[in-house]
Design a protein around this motif. Structure first.
Motif, PDB file in Angstrom:
ATOM      1  N   GLU A 119       0.703  -1.162   0.087  1.00  0.00           N
ATOM      2  CA  GLU A 119      -0.069  -0.039  -0.016  1.00  0.00           C
ATOM      3  C   GLU A 119       1.016   1.282   0.087  1.00  0.00           C
ATOM      4  O   GLU A 119       0.727   2.278  -0.768  1.00  0.00           O
ATOM      5  CB  GLU A 119      -0.947   0.013   1.139  1.00  0.00           C
ATOM      6  N   LEU A 120       1.852   1.462   0.966  1.00  0.00           N
ATOM      7  CA  LEU A 120       2.784   2.352   0.834  1.00  0.00           C
ATOM      8  C   LEU A 120       3.412   2.563  -0.465  1.00  0.00           C
ATOM      9  O   LEU A 120       3.388   3.828  -0.744  1.00  0.00           O
ATOM     10  CB  LEU A 120       3.992   2.079   1.870  1.00  0.00           C
ATOM     11  N   MET A 121       3.925   1.580  -1.230  1.00  0.00           N
ATOM     12  CA  MET A 121       4.281   1.759  -2.410  1.00  0.00           C
ATOM     13  C   MET A 121       3.501   1.748  -3.671  1.00  0.00           C
ATOM     14  O   MET A 121       3.967   1.818  -4.750  1.00  0.00           O
ATOM     15  CB  MET A 121       5.375   0.768  -2.635  1.00  0.00           C
ATOM     16  N   HIS A 122       2.027   1.975  -3.361  1.00  0.00           N
ATOM     17  CA  HIS A 122       1.186   1.956  -4.342  1.00  0.00           C
ATOM     18  C   HIS A 122       1.100   0.852  -5.248  1.00  0.00           C
ATOM     19  O   HIS A 122       0.902   0.889  -6.571  1.00  0.00           O
ATOM     20  CB  HIS A 122       1.226   3.310  -5.065  1.00  0.00           C
ATOM     21  N   ILE A 123       1.413  -0.430  -4.824  1.00  0.00           N
ATOM     22  CA  ILE A 123       1.480  -1.329  -5.706  1.00  0.00           C
ATOM     23  C   ILE A 123       0.323  -2.447  -5.520  1.00  0.00           C
ATOM     24  O   ILE A 123       0.370  -3.765  -5.584  1.00  0.00           O
ATOM     25  CB  ILE A 123       2.802  -2.065  -5.885  1.00  0.00           C
TER      26      ILE A 123
END
Ligand code: ATP
Length: 347
Positions: A119-123
């Motif tokens: 989620e943090l890395m938008h993946i």
């Protein structure tokens, strides 16, 4: 606590010295950026800290333990390198989970960490995809997520954003800064991008020719470069330099004007000023405007002073045309001086 100590670390490849006796301390939880042009030795230093390369001389300590004889996996570090080794035959989920499974963490914990870092890395929408089917930028984010999921004491990154397009790079830079500021990780980050370095670092180590020329906060390296190289390497448009000669009155003469110089200076020095630290007023450096570039917020005027290229970032309302004569006054507290022989700053 994961303070990193680098003591007298040198590295030669045959007769070529890639690193000359480097001494550097990176504080627990600090974000240190190694910045320098291609070939200056930043990757070599990072690889030595990681244990992928052994130093010809010197010691590396992490968290109070000498590690330069230990294999990488025993150093308590996670790495993200340029060639981000993401396994193409595994899904994104399994790639991020990889190190956690090696550590034999319970599945629930693995699942939480994978989802959180994805989620943090938008993946998070890519978790089921095979990594072989991802774009370079997506793979790079998987590599960062995999490192973060380990919640390591130390994270080493070598140009982790180099494959992203400009906009995504900007976005990820902010994300990364946020993520790492909220973690307890000590970070060493290699880049040749000075804007990235300035925006991310607690401190920047500016490297040149296998030496650390200056290690200080971004503002400090920008405002008070310890050597000419730092002044010229950092800042865009670059710092201006002009020769300066001390006269009988003790002041320094620079392109026809007299300025108060440093008390410790020799008869000849180099005067330096950043382009944004000049104003138009009487009694300044005589400049002939050559190229005018309106940049919206400011106008960049490239001129000639005493036959030397000289740049000024001026108010965008200024009416100026090529060939115009300008009088550029340096802000006194922003003038810097360098020794001609040693290239070091003189105060
Ligand atoms: P870049 O930004 O291009 O990656 P860098 O600052 O990270 O550059 P290094 O990769 O650390 O530079 O290399 C430093 C110097 O050491 C370079 O001149 C390089 O050619 C040399 N070098 C690095 N690895 C080796 C090797 N295995 N054998 C010989 N020379 C090497």
């Amino acid at each position: 606590m994961a303070e990193i100590l680098i003591k007298g670390v040198a590295k030669s490849f045959g007769s070529f010295t890639a690193l000359h006796s480097i001494d550097l301390t990176i504080a627990d939880q600090e974000f240190m950026v190694l910045l320098g042009a291609s070939g200056c030795g930043k990757t070599t230093l990072l690889r030595i800290i990681a244990g992928l390369e052994s130093p010809t001389q010197g010691e590396v300590w992490i968290g109070g333990k000498r590690v330069d004889q230990l294999p990488p996996r025993e150093r308590g570090i996670a790495m993200v390198f340029q060639n981000y080794a993401v396994f193409p035959h595994l899904t994104v989920y399994e790639n991020i989970a990889f190190g956690l499974r090696m550590k034999k963490l319970p599945q629930a914990e693995v699942d939480t960490r994978v989802k959180r870092t994805a989620e943090l890395m938008h993946i998070e929408q890519l978790l089921k995809r095979y990594s072989g089917q991802l774009s370079g930028g997506q793979r790079q984010r998987v590599a960062v997520a995999r490192a973060l999921a380990m919640e390591p004491d130390v994270i080493l990154m070598d140009e982790p954003l180099s494959n992203l397009d400009a906009l995504l790079r900007l976005e990820m830079r902010a994300e990364l800064k946020g993520v790492l500021a909220n973690s307890k990780t000590t970070t060493i980050y290699v880049t040749h991008d000075q804007v990235e370095a300035m925006s991310l670092a607690d401190r920047i180590s500016v490297m040149n020719g296998g030496h650390i020329v200056q290690a200080a906060s971004p503002v400090e390296v920008y405002r008070n470069p310890a050597a000419r190289f730092v002044g010229s390497f950092i800042g865009n448009p670059p710092m201006n330099f002009l020769p300066a000669t001390r006269n009988g009155d003790g002041r320094y003469h620079v392109a026809g004007i007299a300025l108060d110089g440093p008390s410790q200076g020799g008869a000849k020095l180099e005067f330096a000023i950043r382009p944004e630290d000049l104003t138009i007023a009487a009694g300044g450096l005589k400049a002939t405007a050559r190229v005018i570039e309106p940049l919206g917020a400011h106008t960049l005027v490239t001129s000639e002073v005493d036959g030397k290229l000289f740049r000024a970032v001026l108010d965008s309302d200024l009416k100026v045309a090529p060939g115009d004569e300008l009088s550029l006054v340096p802000k006194p507290d922003r003038v810097r001086w360098f020794d001609l022989e040693t290239s070091k700053a003189v105060n």
